[in-house]
Scaffold this motif. Structure first.
Motif, mmCIF file in Angstrom:
data_model
loop_
_atom_site.group_PDB
_atom_site.id
_atom_site.type_symbol
_atom_site.label_atom_id
_atom_site.label_comp_id
_atom_site.label_asym_id
_atom_site.label_seq_id
_atom_site.Cartn_x
_atom_site.Cartn_y
_atom_site.Cartn_z
ATOM 1 N N ARG A 105 47.102 30.449 26.052
ATOM 2 C CA ARG A 105 48.497 30.120 26.349
ATOM 3 C C ARG A 105 48.811 30.372 27.822
ATOM 4 O O ARG A 105 49.474 29.557 28.478
ATOM 5 N N LEU A 106 48.304 31.500 28.346
ATOM 6 C CA LEU A 106 48.575 31.845 29.741
ATOM 7 C C LEU A 106 47.812 30.935 30.697
ATOM 8 O O LEU A 106 48.323 30.574 31.762
ATOM 9 N N ILE A 107 46.599 30.550 30.321
ATOM 10 C CA ILE A 107 45.838 29.612 31.155
ATOM 11 C C ILE A 107 46.541 28.265 31.206
ATOM 12 O O ILE A 107 46.582 27.597 32.251
ATOM 13 N N ALA A 108 47.136 27.869 30.091
ATOM 14 C CA ALA A 108 47.802 26.565 30.020
ATOM 15 C C ALA A 108 49.009 26.478 30.954
ATOM 16 O O ALA A 108 49.436 25.367 31.308
ATOM 17 N N TYR A 109 49.564 27.624 31.378
ATOM 18 C CA TYR A 109 50.705 27.595 32.295
ATOM 19 C C TYR A 109 50.298 27.121 33.686
ATOM 20 O O TYR A 109 51.156 26.734 34.491
ATOM 21 N N GLU A 110 48.990 27.211 33.992
ATOM 22 C CA GLU A 110 48.471 26.748 35.283
ATOM 23 C C GLU A 110 49.126 27.457 36.466
ATOM 24 O O GLU A 110 49.339 26.875 37.523
ATOM 25 N N GLY A 111 49.432 28.738 36.267
ATOM 26 C CA GLY A 111 50.032 29.498 37.361
ATOM 27 C C GLY A 111 49.039 30.459 37.994
ATOM 28 O O GLY A 111 47.816 30.288 37.883
ATOM 29 N N THR A 112 49.550 31.479 38.643
ATOM 30 C CA THR A 112 48.676 32.439 39.317
ATOM 31 C C THR A 112 47.792 33.187 38.317
ATOM 32 O O THR A 112 46.618 33.464 38.603
ATOM 33 N N THR A 113 48.349 33.531 37.159
ATOM 34 C CA THR A 113 47.567 34.245 36.146
ATOM 35 C C THR A 113 46.392 33.403 35.663
ATOM 36 O O THR A 113 45.297 33.923 35.437
ATOM 37 N N ALA A 114 46.620 32.107 35.507
ATOM 38 C CA ALA A 114 45.549 31.210 35.068
ATOM 39 C C ALA A 114 44.383 31.231 36.048
ATOM 40 O O ALA A 114 43.208 31.240 35.648
ATOM 41 N N LYS A 115 44.692 31.255 37.338
ATOM 42 C CA LYS A 115 43.631 31.304 38.345
ATOM 43 C C LYS A 115 42.799 32.578 38.189
ATOM 44 O O LYS A 115 41.568 32.558 38.248
ATOM 45 N N GLY A 116 43.495 33.706 38.013
ATOM 46 C CA GLY A 116 42.791 34.973 37.856
ATOM 47 C C GLY A 116 41.962 35.022 36.593
ATOM 48 O O GLY A 116 40.813 35.476 36.605
ATOM 49 N N LEU A 117 42.529 34.548 35.490
ATOM 50 C CA LEU A 117 41.811 34.569 34.220
ATOM 51 C C LEU A 117 40.559 33.704 34.267
ATOM 52 O O LEU A 117 39.482 34.106 33.813
ATOM 53 N N ARG A 118 40.684 32.510 34.818
ATOM 54 C CA ARG A 118 39.527 31.611 34.891
ATOM 55 C C ARG A 118 38.402 32.235 35.712
ATOM 56 O O ARG A 118 37.220 32.139 35.360
ATOM 57 N N MET A 178 37.782 35.453 36.197
ATOM 58 C CA MET A 178 37.181 36.553 35.442
ATOM 59 C C MET A 178 36.291 36.041 34.320
ATOM 60 O O MET A 178 35.193 36.572 34.088
ATOM 61 N N ILE A 179 36.756 35.010 33.620
ATOM 62 C CA ILE A 179 35.972 34.430 32.526
ATOM 63 C C ILE A 179 34.685 33.813 33.057
ATOM 64 O O ILE A 179 33.593 34.054 32.524
ATOM 65 N N ASP A 180 34.814 33.028 34.127
ATOM 66 C CA ASP A 180 33.630 32.393 34.717
ATOM 67 C C ASP A 180 32.654 33.422 35.291
ATOM 68 O O ASP A 180 31.452 33.177 35.360
ATOM 69 N N GLY A 181 33.176 34.572 35.680
ATOM 70 C CA GLY A 181 32.336 35.623 36.240
ATOM 71 C C GLY A 181 31.581 36.433 35.195
ATOM 72 O O GLY A 181 30.822 37.342 35.542
ATOM 73 N N GLY A 182 31.802 36.127 33.923
ATOM 74 C CA GLY A 182 31.031 36.784 32.859
ATOM 75 C C GLY A 182 31.638 38.068 32.336
ATOM 76 O O GLY A 182 30.904 38.931 31.834
ATOM 77 N N LEU A 183 32.969 38.210 32.415
ATOM 78 C CA LEU A 183 33.606 39.439 31.943
ATOM 79 C C LEU A 183 33.275 39.716 30.476
ATOM 80 O O LEU A 183 32.949 40.845 30.095
ATOM 81 N N GLU A 184 33.337 38.693 29.639
ATOM 82 C CA GLU A 184 33.083 38.890 28.211
ATOM 83 C C GLU A 184 31.663 39.386 27.961
ATOM 84 O O GLU A 184 31.435 40.283 27.141
ATOM 85 N N GLN A 185 30.699 38.819 28.689
ATOM 86 C CA GLN A 185 29.305 39.222 28.513
ATOM 87 C C GLN A 185 29.101 40.677 28.939
ATOM 88 O O GLN A 185 28.344 41.425 28.304
#
Length: 263
Positions: A225-238, A240-247
């Motif tokens: 939901r927050l990524i879908a807003y396409e705001g500053t938070t979305a940039k940060g989340l993407r 972190m996710i692409d950087g392998g935070l979950e792994q």
């Protein structure tokens, strides 16, 4: 009735033993005179507001007087515990220590393993527990009532589940603290005043957790939901996710789970 049972806590002056005892007394579920504690340090000030609580220096004396024995010591101290519980209900709060090991050491097959976390002192702990087959329904009801005084208590179906939750919820504030440390370090590096940085980080984490709890939404749905807003938070989340935070998180949990199983 559960409230008529005498609860004996071996290690009752330690962090978890004290938290459980104080929660029991504060909830009104147990009267102070029905709580016993033993401690290597003898009578201290942990229960100064309840002078009726008896502190014993002898673990066997505590076991003999109690209906339920709570074992709240460090895993490495188990070998120093020399008691015979005579088949009484034993609740172990030890990590990395199986039902079988507790049963052998304590002289009872009526054993429950439970894993608290540091929020017990705030009565917001998540308290999973697993019971041996010799633990009957009355015992289970008593265990649930006792542990729920510290927060949310939940029986799990397999002992391996308890080991896993030792790694997850048993960590208490550790994982949020690690995230808070990373956020705080970054804020300081960005030149934010230390007091303001700390305030912003803690209010963000605590407020966010409360919001998730209140909304009752799946965390993954919240992220999407927050990524879908396409705001500053979305940039940060993407990023972190692409950087392998979950792994990275998964690797950490795997290591903690391996340790919880004694691996």
């Amino acid at each position: 009735m559960a409230q008529d049972a005498v609860i004996g806590i071996i290690g009752g002056q330690g962090w978890m033993g004290r938290s459980l005892g104080m929660a029991l007394l504060g909830s009104g579920e147990w009267r102070a005179e029905r709580l016993l504690i033993s401690s290597r340090t003898g009578q201290g000030e942990a229960f100064r507001d309840w002078p009726e609580v008896r502190c014993l220096n002898d673990n066997q004396a505590l076991v003999d007087r109690a209906d339920v024995v709570v074992l709240s010591v460090r895993p490495q101290d188990l070998d120093a515990i020399e008691v015979d519980a005579h088949g009484k209900l034993v609740i172990s709060l030890l990590a990395m220590t199986s039902l079988e090991a507790i049963a052998e050491r304590m002289g009872s097959r009526r054993v429950v393993r439970a894993m608290p976390n540091a929020a017990a002192e705030l009565r917001r702990a998540y308290f999973p527990w697993y019971a041996a087959s010799e633990v009957d329904d009355d015992d289970r009801w008593l265990v649930q009532t006792l542990l729920a005084s510290c927060g949310t208590a939940r029986e799990v179906p397999e002992e391996r589940d308890l080991d896993y939750l030792t790694a997850l919820s048993g960590a208490g504030p550790a994982y949020p603290a690690l995230l808070a440390q990373a956020l705080l370090t970054h804020a300081r590096q960005a030149g934010i005043d230390d007091e303001i940085a700390r305030e912003a980080v803690l209010e963000t984490l605590v407020g966010g957790a409360l919001l998730l709890e209140r909304e009752g939404v799946d965390p993954g749905e919240m992220v999407e939901r927050l990524i879908a807003y396409e705001g500053t938070t979305a940039k940060g989340l993407r990023s972190m996710i692409d950087g392998g935070l979950e792994q990275v998180v998964h690797r950490g949990l795997n290591e903690a789970y391996r340790a919880a199983r004694g691996g």
